[in-house]
Design a protein around this motif. Structure first.
Motif, PDB file in Angstrom:
ATOM      1  N   SER A  31       0.838  -1.208   0.000  1.00 59.16           N
ATOM      2  CA  SER A  31       0.000   0.000   0.000  1.00 59.16           C
ATOM      3  C   SER A  31       0.864   1.246   0.000  1.00 59.16           C
ATOM      4  O   SER A  31       2.081   1.184   0.179  1.00 59.16           O
ATOM      5  N   TYR A  42      -0.259   3.574  -9.540  1.00 53.44           N
ATOM      6  CA  TYR A  42       0.329   2.248  -9.707  1.00 53.44           C
ATOM      7  C   TYR A  42       1.811   2.312  -9.355  1.00 53.44           C
ATOM      8  O   TYR A  42       2.413   3.394  -9.320  1.00 53.44           O
ATOM      9  N   THR A  54       2.252  -2.799 -11.102  1.00 55.15           N
ATOM     10  CA  THR A  54       1.010  -3.219 -10.469  1.00 55.15           C
ATOM     11  C   THR A  54      -0.173  -2.712 -11.300  1.00 55.15           C
ATOM     12  O   THR A  54      -0.003  -1.936 -12.251  1.00 55.15           O
ATOM     13  N   GLU A  56      -3.615  -0.346 -11.632  1.00 50.79           N
ATOM     14  CA  GLU A  56      -3.944   0.997 -11.162  1.00 50.79           C
ATOM     15  C   GLU A  56      -5.075   0.926 -10.136  1.00 50.79           C
ATOM     16  O   GLU A  56      -6.064   0.227 -10.346  1.00 50.79           O
ATOM     17  N   ILE A  57      -4.901   1.660  -9.035  1.00 48.35           N
ATOM     18  CA  ILE A  57      -5.905   1.708  -7.975  1.00 48.35           C
ATOM     19  C   ILE A  57      -6.356   3.153  -7.791  1.00 48.35           C
ATOM     20  O   ILE A  57      -5.521   4.054  -7.640  1.00 48.35           O
ATOM     21  N   PRO A  62      -4.062   3.870  -1.713  1.00 44.32           N
ATOM     22  CA  PRO A  62      -4.194   2.666  -2.553  1.00 44.32           C
ATOM     23  C   PRO A  62      -3.578   1.432  -1.906  1.00 44.32           C
ATOM     24  O   PRO A  62      -2.528   1.508  -1.263  1.00 44.32           O
ATOM     25  N   THR A  63      -4.245   0.297  -2.068  1.00 44.99           N
ATOM     26  CA  THR A  63      -3.765  -0.995  -1.571  1.00 44.99           C
ATOM     27  C   THR A  63      -3.741  -1.975  -2.735  1.00 44.99           C
ATOM     28  O   THR A  63      -4.766  -2.193  -3.390  1.00 44.99           O
ATOM     29  N   TRP A  64      -2.567  -2.560  -2.995  1.00 39.49           N
ATOM     30  CA  TRP A  64      -2.416  -3.473  -4.126  1.00 39.49           C
ATOM     31  C   TRP A  64      -2.340  -4.945  -3.695  1.00 39.49           C
ATOM     32  O   TRP A  64      -2.949  -5.798  -4.315  1.00 39.49           O
ATOM     33  N   ASP A  66       0.057  -6.936  -4.198  1.00 40.85           N
ATOM     34  CA  ASP A  66       0.556  -7.564  -5.439  1.00 40.85           C
ATOM     35  C   ASP A  66       1.864  -8.297  -5.138  1.00 40.85           C
ATOM     36  O   ASP A  66       2.857  -7.677  -4.747  1.00 40.85           O
TER      37      ASP A  66
END
Length: 243
Positions: A31, A42, A54, A56-57, A62-64, A66
């Motif tokens: 994140s 991202y 990653t 795009e959020i 943002p939390t990925w 990934d």
């Protein structure tokens, strides 16, 4: 006393470089926090010549989550970039790097600071009041960096205020080649301007250590300000810096 720092965005990652597979690095982009606004974000990671992006959020936090692996050759520096995407234009928000050779064998999260460029507002001296009733003022600074605006805290009843505050921004947010400092005074009737100063930036990557600059206006006085990192108009949007 600790200097106040504003706008220190961070990226949270997890790294595992197991001894049994010395050529592989397992990375988890988790994140980002303390971003200035909601947008599409991202993360791009780069190790040697290998890159990973990653998704795009759309979020201010943002939390990925990934997870991926990268192969490691001789270069053991992991570069991490946070981008903001808007109408097809990618803007570099901040960057960080991690030396994998110095990591412990345990798996643990790392908080990587993304911005180390910015403005330092240290102090003012020899200020004067434009009010015949008051012998002191309640000064604070407005700082204009490109399209961004920052404000220091107010120091009550002082002609020699010390703010000692840092305002961190990414170089991609620079629009003009100058930074404007506006000295303000707070009164019961409202705030008004006492003077201003402009600090010009050259086209080289350069650090301006805190130094005194003169305020314009009839009240005189000086500001002690500086530039952090390599704030430079040469760093363009969507272009990775060269290492």
């Amino acid at each position: 006393y600790q200097r106040r720092v504003h706008g220190a965005a961070e990226l949270n990652v997890m790294i595992d470089a197991p001894e049994i597979q010395p050529k592989l690095v397992y990375v988890k982009i988790m994140s980002a926090n303390q971003l200035s606004k909601r947008s599409l974000y991202y993360v791009r990671t780069k190790l040697c010549s290998r890159e990973h992006n990653t998704v795009e959020i759309d979020s201010q936090i943002p939390t990925w989550e990934d997870e991926f692996e990268l192969k490691m050759d001789n270069d053991k520096i992991l570069y991490v970039y946070l981008f903001m995407s808007n109408a097809g234009v990618d803007t570099l928000v901040g960057e960080s790097r991690l030396n994998l050779s110095k990591l412990s064998n345990e798996i643990k999260p790392y908080s990587l600071p993304l911005n180390d460029d910015g403005v330092r507002a240290v102090a003012a001296r020899n200020l004067k009041t434009d009010d015949i009733v008051r012998s002191l003022i309640n000064p604070y600074l407005k700082i204009l960096v490109g399209s961004l605006s920052f404000v220091t805290r107010t120091i009550p009843k002082n002609l020699y205020p010390v703010w000692d505050e840092d305002f961190l921004v990414s170089s991609s947010q620079m629009i003009d080649n100058e930074i404007k400092f506006i000295l303000m005074d707070t009164t019961v009737l409202g705030d008004h301007q006492l003077g201003e100063a402009i600090l010009k930036l050259d086209n080289r990557h350069h650090t301006y250590h805190p130094h005194w600059i003169s305020l314009s206006g009839s009240n005189g006085g000086e500001l002690k300000v500086g530039i952090l990192g390599a704030l430079s108009p040469k760093k363009k949007e969507g272009v990775l810096p060269a290492f």
